[in-house]
Motif scaffolding. Structure first.
Motif, PDB file in Angstrom:
ATOM      1  N   SER A  62      -4.907  89.887 -53.167  1.00  0.00           N
ATOM      2  CA  SER A  62      -4.508  88.611 -53.755  1.00  0.00           C
ATOM      3  C   SER A  62      -4.454  87.565 -52.651  1.00  0.00           C
ATOM      4  O   SER A  62      -4.403  87.889 -51.463  1.00  0.00           O
ATOM      5  CB  SER A  62      -3.139  88.733 -54.437  1.00  0.00           C
ATOM      6  OG  SER A  62      -2.135  88.975 -53.471  1.00  0.00           O
ATOM      7  N   THR A 121     -10.394  89.430 -57.908  1.00  0.00           N
ATOM      8  CA  THR A 121     -10.976  90.492 -58.712  1.00  0.00           C
ATOM      9  C   THR A 121     -12.218  91.106 -58.090  1.00  0.00           C
ATOM     10  O   THR A 121     -12.535  92.252 -58.360  1.00  0.00           O
ATOM     11  CB  THR A 121     -11.328  89.973 -60.118  1.00  0.00           C
ATOM     12  OG1 THR A 121     -12.217  88.862 -59.990  1.00  0.00           O
ATOM     13  CG2 THR A 121     -10.083  89.550 -60.864  1.00  0.00           C
ATOM     14  N   LYS A 155     -13.907  86.376 -55.981  1.00  0.00           N
ATOM     15  CA  LYS A 155     -13.640  85.816 -57.306  1.00  0.00           C
ATOM     16  C   LYS A 155     -12.137  85.873 -57.495  1.00  0.00           C
ATOM     17  O   LYS A 155     -11.529  86.929 -57.343  1.00  0.00           O
ATOM     18  CB  LYS A 155     -14.352  86.603 -58.402  1.00  0.00           C
ATOM     19  CG  LYS A 155     -15.827  86.334 -58.457  1.00  0.00           C
ATOM     20  CD  LYS A 155     -16.462  86.945 -59.672  1.00  0.00           C
ATOM     21  CE  LYS A 155     -17.948  86.646 -59.669  1.00  0.00           C
ATOM     22  NZ  LYS A 155     -18.624  87.279 -60.794  1.00  0.00           N
ATOM     23  N   GLN A 197      -8.591  84.799 -59.799  1.00  0.00           N
ATOM     24  CA  GLN A 197      -8.021  84.454 -61.103  1.00  0.00           C
ATOM     25  C   GLN A 197      -7.076  83.274 -60.889  1.00  0.00           C
ATOM     26  O   GLN A 197      -6.001  83.417 -60.308  1.00  0.00           O
ATOM     27  CB  GLN A 197      -7.244  85.635 -61.683  1.00  0.00           C
ATOM     28  CG  GLN A 197      -8.098  86.798 -62.088  1.00  0.00           C
ATOM     29  CD  GLN A 197      -8.903  86.501 -63.345  1.00  0.00           C
ATOM     30  OE1 GLN A 197      -8.491  85.735 -64.202  1.00  0.00           O
ATOM     31  NE2 GLN A 197     -10.052  87.121 -63.433  1.00  0.00           N
ATOM     32  N   GLU A 213      -6.065  81.728 -67.736  1.00  0.00           N
ATOM     33  CA  GLU A 213      -6.631  82.308 -66.523  1.00  0.00           C
ATOM     34  C   GLU A 213      -8.149  82.130 -66.507  1.00  0.00           C
ATOM     35  O   GLU A 213      -8.823  82.412 -67.492  1.00  0.00           O
ATOM     36  CB  GLU A 213      -6.295  83.796 -66.430  1.00  0.00           C
ATOM     37  CG  GLU A 213      -4.843  84.078 -66.136  1.00  0.00           C
ATOM     38  CD  GLU A 213      -4.444  83.731 -64.714  1.00  0.00           C
ATOM     39  OE1 GLU A 213      -5.241  83.941 -63.784  1.00  0.00           O
ATOM     40  OE2 GLU A 213      -3.323  83.248 -64.540  1.00  0.00           O
ATOM     41  N   GLU A 215     -11.676  82.936 -64.105  1.00  0.00           N
ATOM     42  CA  GLU A 215     -12.229  83.635 -62.950  1.00  0.00           C
ATOM     43  C   GLU A 215     -13.163  82.671 -62.212  1.00  0.00           C
ATOM     44  O   GLU A 215     -14.188  82.252 -62.747  1.00  0.00           O
ATOM     45  CB  GLU A 215     -12.987  84.885 -63.386  1.00  0.00           C
ATOM     46  CG  GLU A 215     -13.387  85.748 -62.226  1.00  0.00           C
ATOM     47  CD  GLU A 215     -13.934  87.087 -62.664  1.00  0.00           C
ATOM     48  OE1 GLU A 215     -13.212  88.087 -62.496  1.00  0.00           O
ATOM     49  OE2 GLU A 215     -15.064  87.121 -63.175  1.00  0.00           O
ATOM     50  N   CYS A 263     -10.842  75.491 -67.386  1.00  0.00           N
ATOM     51  CA  CYS A 263     -11.479  76.572 -68.134  1.00  0.00           C
ATOM     52  C   CYS A 263     -12.803  76.114 -68.728  1.00  0.00           C
ATOM     53  O   CYS A 263     -13.735  76.890 -68.869  1.00  0.00           O
ATOM     54  CB  CYS A 263     -10.543  77.099 -69.213  1.00  0.00           C
ATOM     55  SG  CYS A 263     -10.020  75.859 -70.407  1.00  0.00           S
TER      56      CYS A 263
END
Length: 173
Positions: free
Chosen positions: A26, A37, A63, A65, A74, A76, A131
């Motif tokens: 993280s 991720t 990548k 989040q 959320e 990516e 998003c």
């Protein structure tokens, strides 16, 4: 991971290529903790430029989040990082600070790749995450995600300077 630079600095124009796993689960900053991720390892090219100068070139990608800045969904986000830094190894840590050289990833003749990756990721972190380009955000009154449909709240906001007149009309009915 620490990489010893004495091998690179031993002779001029020497080039060393290394691939290093970033080992980040993280990315933790003051805004929060963001899970990573997917990651591609750090590809480093260390070049001795002579006169105790070192050229550090590298690239990696992750990548992350990250919540949408409008609706908190959320998202990516791929982050591709490529950098090139020239470091004067003659300078001490105090000398680098005086020259405003922000190479805290070099301690003596050791290169700390974790600090290098963290600093580069921090510089390349996206300023705004959405998003989708036409994200409607969330309702100011009830908090419903407006991308899922209207919430039914009264969204009329009057100019506060006209509030007295609105009260007069409301009382006259």
């Amino acid at each position: 991971m620490l990489i010893n630079l004495t091998d690179v600095l031993s002779c001029e124009e020497k080039v060393v290529k290394r691939t290093v796993e970033t080992e980040l689960q993280s990315f933790d900053i003051s805004l929060g903790s963001f899970p990573l991720t997917e990651e591609k390892p750090l590809a480093l090219i260390l070049t001795n430029l002579g006169d105790d100068k070192l050229l550090i070139e590298g690239e990696f990608s992750v990548k992350a989040q990250i919540p949408c800045d409008r609706c908190l969904t959320e998202v990516e986000v791929p982050i591709d990082v490529s950098f090139e830094k020239e470091v004067d190894m003659k300078l001490s840590a105090e000398g680098r600070i005086d020259d405003l050289d922000e190479t805290d990833f070099i301690n003596g003749y050791n290169l700390d790749t974790a600090k290098l990756v963290y600093g580069e990721l921090l510089v390349n972190w996206p300023m705004k995450t959405l998003c989708k380009p036409d994200c409607k955000g969330i309702c100011r009154k009830c908090g419903k995600n407006l991308n899922d449909g209207p919430c039914g709240c009264d969204t009329v906001e009057l100019d506060p300077r006209m509030a007295v007149i609105a009260e007069i009309f409301k009382n006259s009915k």
